[in-house]
Design a protein around this motif. Structure first.
Motif, mmCIF file in Angstrom:
data_model
loop_
_atom_site.group_PDB
_atom_site.id
_atom_site.type_symbol
_atom_site.label_atom_id
_atom_site.label_comp_id
_atom_site.label_asym_id
_atom_site.label_seq_id
_atom_site.Cartn_x
_atom_site.Cartn_y
_atom_site.Cartn_z
ATOM 1 N N THR A 46 9.269 -1.765 13.377
ATOM 2 C CA THR A 46 8.142 -1.468 12.859
ATOM 3 C C THR A 46 9.063 -2.730 11.307
ATOM 4 O OG1 THR A 46 6.977 -1.022 11.229
ATOM 5 C CG2 THR A 46 9.067 0.121 11.515
ATOM 6 N N SER A 47 8.155 -3.457 10.256
ATOM 7 C CA SER A 47 9.253 -3.720 9.775
ATOM 8 C C SER A 47 9.575 -3.317 8.667
ATOM 9 C CB SER A 47 7.709 -4.416 8.751
ATOM 10 O OG SER A 47 7.283 -3.798 8.086
ATOM 11 N N PRO A 48 10.793 -3.424 7.969
ATOM 12 C CA PRO A 48 10.801 -3.292 6.514
ATOM 13 C C PRO A 48 10.077 -1.707 5.871
ATOM 14 C CG PRO A 48 13.080 -4.765 6.943
ATOM 15 C CD PRO A 48 11.164 -4.287 7.933
ATOM 16 N N ALA A 49 9.055 -2.807 5.491
ATOM 17 C CA ALA A 49 7.972 -2.392 4.572
ATOM 18 C C ALA A 49 7.099 -1.378 5.210
ATOM 19 C CB ALA A 49 6.551 -3.861 4.016
ATOM 20 N N ASP A 50 6.928 -1.212 5.679
ATOM 21 C CA ASP A 50 6.195 -0.447 6.728
ATOM 22 C C ASP A 50 6.879 0.626 7.115
ATOM 23 O OD1 ASP A 50 3.652 -1.886 7.454
ATOM 24 O OD2 ASP A 50 4.411 -2.094 9.857
ATOM 25 N N LEU A 51 7.533 0.501 6.847
ATOM 26 C CA LEU A 51 8.851 2.189 7.309
ATOM 27 C C LEU A 51 8.663 2.593 6.414
ATOM 28 C CD1 LEU A 51 10.305 3.919 9.215
ATOM 29 C CD2 LEU A 51 12.162 2.145 9.086
ATOM 30 N N TYR A 52 9.696 1.749 5.010
ATOM 31 C CA TYR A 52 9.265 2.361 3.861
ATOM 32 C C TYR A 52 8.069 3.199 2.905
ATOM 33 C CZ TYR A 52 10.291 1.774 -1.391
ATOM 34 O OH TYR A 52 10.618 2.051 -3.050
ATOM 35 N N LYS A 53 7.028 3.260 3.454
ATOM 36 C CA LYS A 53 6.172 3.231 2.919
ATOM 37 C C LYS A 53 5.643 4.484 3.506
ATOM 38 C CE LYS A 53 2.870 -0.214 2.818
ATOM 39 N NZ LYS A 53 2.134 -1.108 3.359
ATOM 40 N N VAL A 54 6.196 4.670 5.066
ATOM 41 C CA VAL A 54 6.149 6.062 5.818
ATOM 42 C C VAL A 54 7.058 7.051 4.194
ATOM 43 C CG1 VAL A 54 7.597 7.648 7.280
ATOM 44 C CG2 VAL A 54 6.241 5.591 7.796
ATOM 45 N N PHE A 55 8.276 7.218 3.755
ATOM 46 C CA PHE A 55 9.325 7.994 2.833
ATOM 47 C C PHE A 55 8.458 7.879 1.478
ATOM 48 C CE2 PHE A 55 11.480 6.523 6.243
ATOM 49 C CZ PHE A 55 11.923 7.138 6.692
ATOM 50 N N VAL A 56 7.453 7.329 0.927
ATOM 51 C CA VAL A 56 7.090 7.038 -0.099
ATOM 52 C C VAL A 56 5.235 7.410 -0.630
ATOM 53 C CG1 VAL A 56 8.813 6.317 -0.931
ATOM 54 C CG2 VAL A 56 6.639 4.484 -0.323
ATOM 55 N N ASN A 57 5.296 7.874 0.628
ATOM 56 C CA ASN A 57 3.390 7.615 0.934
ATOM 57 C C ASN A 57 2.935 9.505 0.819
ATOM 58 O OD1 ASN A 57 1.043 7.425 2.075
ATOM 59 N ND2 ASN A 57 0.816 5.908 1.176
ATOM 60 N N GLN A 58 2.509 9.595 0.484
ATOM 61 C CA GLN A 58 2.328 10.978 0.327
ATOM 62 C C GLN A 58 1.269 11.134 1.814
ATOM 63 O OE1 GLN A 58 1.181 14.373 -2.445
ATOM 64 N NE2 GLN A 58 -0.445 14.543 -1.701
ATOM 65 N N MET A 96 1.465 9.802 4.478
ATOM 66 C CA MET A 96 2.422 9.121 5.788
ATOM 67 C C MET A 96 2.912 10.571 5.932
ATOM 68 S SD MET A 96 2.364 5.213 5.437
ATOM 69 C CE MET A 96 2.726 4.564 7.469
ATOM 70 N N THR A 97 3.816 11.046 4.679
ATOM 71 C CA THR A 97 4.303 12.047 4.946
ATOM 72 C C THR A 97 3.447 13.057 5.701
ATOM 73 O OG1 THR A 97 5.824 10.870 3.476
ATOM 74 C CG2 THR A 97 5.947 12.918 3.798
ATOM 75 N N GLN A 98 2.765 13.575 5.344
ATOM 76 C CA GLN A 98 1.680 14.582 5.630
ATOM 77 C C GLN A 98 1.518 14.029 7.445
ATOM 78 O OE1 GLN A 98 -0.497 16.556 2.189
ATOM 79 N NE2 GLN A 98 -1.963 14.363 2.704
ATOM 80 N N ALA A 99 1.271 13.478 7.829
ATOM 81 C CA ALA A 99 0.748 12.701 9.011
ATOM 82 C C ALA A 99 1.445 12.610 9.695
ATOM 83 C CB ALA A 99 0.520 11.246 9.007
ATOM 84 N N PHE A 100 3.549 12.781 9.946
ATOM 85 C CA PHE A 100 4.924 12.802 10.336
ATOM 86 C C PHE A 100 4.861 14.448 10.462
ATOM 87 C CE2 PHE A 100 7.105 11.181 7.092
ATOM 88 C CZ PHE A 100 8.214 12.249 7.008
ATOM 89 N N THR A 101 4.997 14.758 9.219
ATOM 90 C CA THR A 101 4.830 15.885 9.240
ATOM 91 C C THR A 101 4.111 17.802 9.911
ATOM 92 O OG1 THR A 101 4.760 16.159 6.864
ATOM 93 C CG2 THR A 101 6.672 15.413 7.456
#
Length: 340
Positions: free
Chosen positions: A219-231, A233-238
């Motif tokens: 994926t792109s750096p922008a999309d990966l960056y969002k995973v760590f700072v977006n609530q 998206m964080t709830q999705a992968f956890t």
């Protein structure tokens, strides 16, 4: 008569400026009742479960009766808590019909194992029968039990700050009593809370290490960056509720409150620096974790630099990042690296 500085070390006070409870010898007690009441309400309120029949949510915590306290004697923490809880749950069927019932927990206590906790779920008398009752009795009760286990964990980590003071040589051995209450033994799990104390230098010294990990993501750096700072998206992968304030100084708490910290530097799509800790580390000890996002054409290389991780937890921390971050993100968002 002993000379100055040669007396019983339990009573030496001249080597601490505050002259307070040197070597943790004296008995100290802290009332945790008010803090516990607020924490229990925050952990239970909003708990939500759903299936094909509909959804249920804890909409009110109507009764929080009991008390809690922590005692320190010779560097040993003794926990006491006893609670009688009652909450209201509201269900919504797929057809849009609302239902309401109650949850009662009469025996949340340090004398009872968490697995033995009584969680009574019922439907209000005037309500028609609904399969949502079974949902609350099964999955709902399971999530409630987990939230109460998190309360015990927070009581033993967050609220105990400062109760074990550094000894004369600046090193402290943290101990706790063998309470019968068992918290979630998986060191990483689910639920959330928005409170998190700022780091304070207590003077406690523990041996630490540093290490670096790298991983490739399709994926792109922008999309990966969002995973760590977006609530969301964080709830999705956890796969669990989380609190993430994606801004400098913003706090985060995820995986059942077992991972928490604060963002200290954010460079959009390039770098994230954060204070990061497991909740069972010594009170107020944080590692510094730096995430660097490197564009590799159609992929992104993520470099994770960790400093200040307790020596004993190095392997476990590395494994946690691989399993609960790297693998979980790839599986959830389809960011698995390309195979050649």
């Amino acid at each position: 008569m002993a000379k100055w500085g040669e007396g019983d070390p339990r009573w030496i006070v001249e080597e601490r400026a505050d002259a307070t409870n040197v070597n943790n010898w004296h008995w100290t007690e802290r009332d945790a009742t008010s803090w516990s009441s607020d924490k229990l309400k925050s952990l239970l309120l909003g708990l939500r479960v759903e299936n094909d029949e509909g959804s249920c949510e804890v909409t009110e915590v109507s009764k929080v009766e009991g008390e809690a306290s922590i005692n320190n004697r010779k560097g040993k923490l003794i926990f006491f808590y006893e609670w009688n809880l009652k909450a209201t749950w509201t269900g919504m069927s797929k057809a849009g019909i609302k239902y309401q019932g109650s949850v009662e927990i009469p025996n949340l206590s340090d004398e009872n194992d968490m697995d033995d906790l009584d969680i009574s779920v019922s439907l209000n008398k005037d309500e028609p029968e609904t399969p949502l009752v079974h949902l609350m009795k099964s999955k709902g009760a399971e999530n409630i039990r987990e939230a109460l286990g998190n309360y015990v964990g927070f009581l033993k980590s967050e609220f105990t700050q400062g109760m074990i003071l550094p000894t004369v040589n600046g090193v402290v051995q943290l101990q706790s009593s063998q309470s019968k209450a068992k918290t979630d033994k998986t060191r990483i799990s689910s639920s959330s809370s928005s409170s998190s104390a700022a780091a304070v230098n207590t003077g406690v010294k523990i041996p630490t290490c540093k290490f670096t990990m790298t991983e490739m993501f399709l994926t792109s750096p922008a999309d990966l960056y969002k995973v760590f700072v977006n609530q969301e998206m964080t709830q999705a992968f956890t796969h669990a509720p989380a609190t993430v304030a994606g801004e400098k100084g913003g706090m985060f708490r995820l995986l059942g409150g077992n991972v928490l910290g604060q963002f200290t530097e954010l460079v959009r799509d390039q770098k994230i620096v954060m204070k990061w800790r497991y909740n069972n580390w010594p009170c107020e000890h944080y590692a510094t974790v730096t995430l660097t996002f490197v564009d590799r054409s159609s992929e992104t290389e993520l470099r994770v630099d960790c400093r200040g991780v307790p020596d004993d937890d190095e392997d476990w921390t590395k494994d946690g990042w691989r399993r609960f971050y790297f693998e979980a993100i790839k599986q959830t968002f389809g960011f698995g690296a390309r195979l050649f």
